[in-house]
Design a protein around this motif. Structure first.
Motif, short mmCIF file in Angstrom:
data_model
loop_
_atom_site.label_atom_id
_atom_site.label_comp_id
_atom_site.label_asym_id
_atom_site.label_seq_id
_atom_site.Cartn_x
_atom_site.Cartn_y
_atom_site.Cartn_z
N PRO A 50 46.18 20.44 -48.12
CA PRO A 50 45.99 21.84 -47.73
C PRO A 50 44.54 22.07 -47.30
CG PRO A 50 46.16 21.62 -50.12
CD PRO A 50 46.47 20.29 -49.55
N PRO A 51 44.34 22.88 -46.23
CA PRO A 51 42.97 23.13 -45.78
C PRO A 51 42.18 23.90 -46.82
CG PRO A 51 44.52 24.57 -44.67
CD PRO A 51 45.33 23.63 -45.49
N GLU A 109 40.21 26.64 -48.37
CA GLU A 109 40.10 28.07 -48.06
C GLU A 109 38.99 28.68 -48.90
OE1 GLU A 109 44.17 30.06 -47.11
OE2 GLU A 109 44.46 28.56 -48.65
N ARG A 161 49.75 33.43 -42.04
CA ARG A 161 48.32 33.15 -42.23
C ARG A 161 47.88 31.86 -41.57
NH1 ARG A 161 50.89 31.48 -46.77
NH2 ARG A 161 50.13 29.68 -47.92
N LYS A 162 48.81 30.88 -41.39
CA LYS A 162 48.39 29.60 -40.82
C LYS A 162 48.45 29.60 -39.30
CE LYS A 162 49.20 26.90 -44.88
NZ LYS A 162 50.37 26.67 -45.70
N TYR A 163 49.08 30.64 -38.72
CA TYR A 163 49.25 30.64 -37.26
C TYR A 163 48.31 31.60 -36.56
CZ TYR A 163 53.43 28.52 -39.08
OH TYR A 163 54.28 27.72 -39.78
N HIS A 200 41.35 32.66 -36.31
CA HIS A 200 40.37 33.38 -37.12
C HIS A 200 39.78 34.58 -36.37
CE1 HIS A 200 37.57 33.69 -40.42
NE2 HIS A 200 36.60 33.90 -39.55
N ARG A 219 42.11 37.77 -36.32
CA ARG A 219 42.90 38.03 -37.52
C ARG A 219 42.94 39.52 -37.86
NH1 ARG A 219 37.94 37.04 -39.15
NH2 ARG A 219 37.18 37.76 -41.17
N LYS A 272 45.23 34.54 -47.97
CA LYS A 272 44.77 33.31 -48.60
C LYS A 272 45.75 32.72 -49.59
CE LYS A 272 40.06 34.51 -47.79
NZ LYS A 272 39.08 35.49 -48.15
#
Lengths: 227, 192
Positions: free
Chosen positions: A14-15, A17, A82-84, A87, A90, A143
């Motif tokens: 997972p990235p 955060e 949130r993943k698509y 930034h 947003r 998040k």
């Protein structure tokens, strides 16, 4: 071949955060909005509806329910996407998701409770500009997973509804002598009209805030004494 | 002309956006620590209010007639873009002002006064000229409320309030007194 083998493992982690909320149980997620991080009495978010519609309990409660609906719905969708969402865009995307749910709430309320919808007037569409919604979307829902986001939205919404209902009951009981339209006192009751007017809104929230601050101070003092 | 001046007076004093209608309270409590920031933000808000009034009027007249259910979404998108354009223009041509306003400039988007203006202007069926006067009045009313609050709060910084009143309690009670003062104008419209 090695490149093909390593690629999936990289995607699986997972990235990172930054600023992600610490893990908590669902009950803690819900309870946080009602108690420690109450949006009205502790964080002072979304104050425009807090004071504008709390002159009668029915209005305050309806506003709370509508806000809870928008908080929960937008929390779910912000978390799902949130993943698509890039930034840079947003905030705009969050506002669009929130505005969609506000429109839904507005139309649903107008269809099922036309009187309350008329009394609240532009304050239902104004939920879009409530800092609480954008704040929760940015700080929490974007998040975490959808389940926690919904739990948080539900908790914050419940805390908002409870605070609004408490403020509205105070103003309606003392300012009109009624609760939900039923007269509580005899004909000799002299209503405290000040509470029904705009300054009464600031005053009521000010008193509530003083009471909360007093409770916090009291608890601090007693905790020290016990140690 | 009398009609227009009445809209103006009514918006600045009688139905002051912040103190009587409860719009734009976040900046009213958040940004009123210093008077210079307060009135500058008020003027920035006035400019965005004017832009919003014009765009909301055009939206209402030409686009939203067929799709009234898109009103909230259309308004908020237009406001967000207007704020973005103002931000870019200020950054390019007035860099000093841009640094002074800082974070408060983008935050105008979530100021309910802006969206509130668009919604009230719609529900009252204002013409373009009336909407412009309404926007200037709302902006000046906001600036007035912000400056009043900031000047009082600058003084309270030197005082020693009780511990419980230190955070928001004192500020809210001050706001209540200011609002009460503005209630003194409440009778002004009844003769019309």
């Amino acid at each position: 071949m090695t490149a093909v083998a390593t690629a999936p493992t990289k995607a699986d982690t997972p990235p990172f955060e930054p600023g992600a909320p610490p893990p908590a149980t669902l009950i803690q997620d819900i309870w946080r909005g009602i108690g420690k991080e109450n949006p009205v009495l502790v964080q002072f978010l979304g104050m425009c509806p807090t004071m504008a519609v709390t002159n009668i309990l029915a209005n305050g409660f309806a506003m709370g329910v509508a806000t809870t609906f928008v908080l929960t719905g937008s929390g779910l969708f912000v978390s799902l996407f949130r993943k698509y969402v890039a930034h840079e865009v947003r905030i705009t995307s969050y506002i669009l998701i929130i505005a969609t749910f506000v429109t839904l709430a507005d139309l649903l309320l107008a269809a099922s409770f036309p009187d309350i919808s008329k009394a609240l007037g532009p304050f239902i569409p104004l939920i879009v500009a409530n800092c609480l919604l954008l704040g929760r979307a940015e700080a929490f829902a974007a998040k975490v997973g959808p389940v926690r986001a919904v739990a948080d939205g539900l908790g914050m919404g419940l805390g908002f509804t409870l605070s609004l209902s408490a403020l509205a009951s105070f103003r309606e009981i003392l300012g009109r002598g009624t609760l939900l339209g039923h007269p509580l006192f005899g004909p000799r009751f002299e209503p405290w009209v000040f509470l029904m007017m705009p300054p009464g809104g600031f005053f009521t929230l000010g008193v509530a805030c003083l009471v909360v601050a007093f409770a916090i101070e009291w608890r601090k003092k007693h905790a020290v004494r016990r140690v | 002309m009398g009609h227009l001046s009445w809209i103006f007076v009514s918006t600045v004093l009688v139905n002051n956006f912040t103190l009587v209608m409860f719009l734009g309270l976040c900046s009213f409590f958040g940004v009123t620590g210093k008077i210079e920031t307060a009135w500058r933000l008020g003027l920035a808000n006035t400019f965005v209010l004017l832009l919003t009034a014009v765009s909301a009027w055009f939206l209402n007249a030409y686009v939203l007639k067929q799709t009234p259910f898109l009103r909230t979404i259309a308004f908020i998108v237009v406001i967000a873009s207007a704020v973005q354009i103002v931000e870019m223009a200020v950054k390019k041509y007035l860099p000093v002002l841009f640094r002074q306003l800082g974070i408060y400039l983008p935050l105008i988007t979530t100021n309910c006064a802006i969206l509130g203006l668009a919604l009230f202007q719609t529900s009252r069926n204002y013409t373009l000229v009336e909407a412009l006067v309404f926007a200037v009045g709302a902006g000046l009313g906001l600036t007035l409320a912000l400056s009043l609050m900031a000047s009082i709060r600058e003084r309270t910084e030197l005082t020693d309030p009780p511990v419980v009143a230190r955070r928001m309690g004192l500020v809210l009670v001050i706001a209540s007194c200011l609002s009460m003062a503005f209630m003194g104008f409440a009778g002004m419209g009844s003769a019309e």
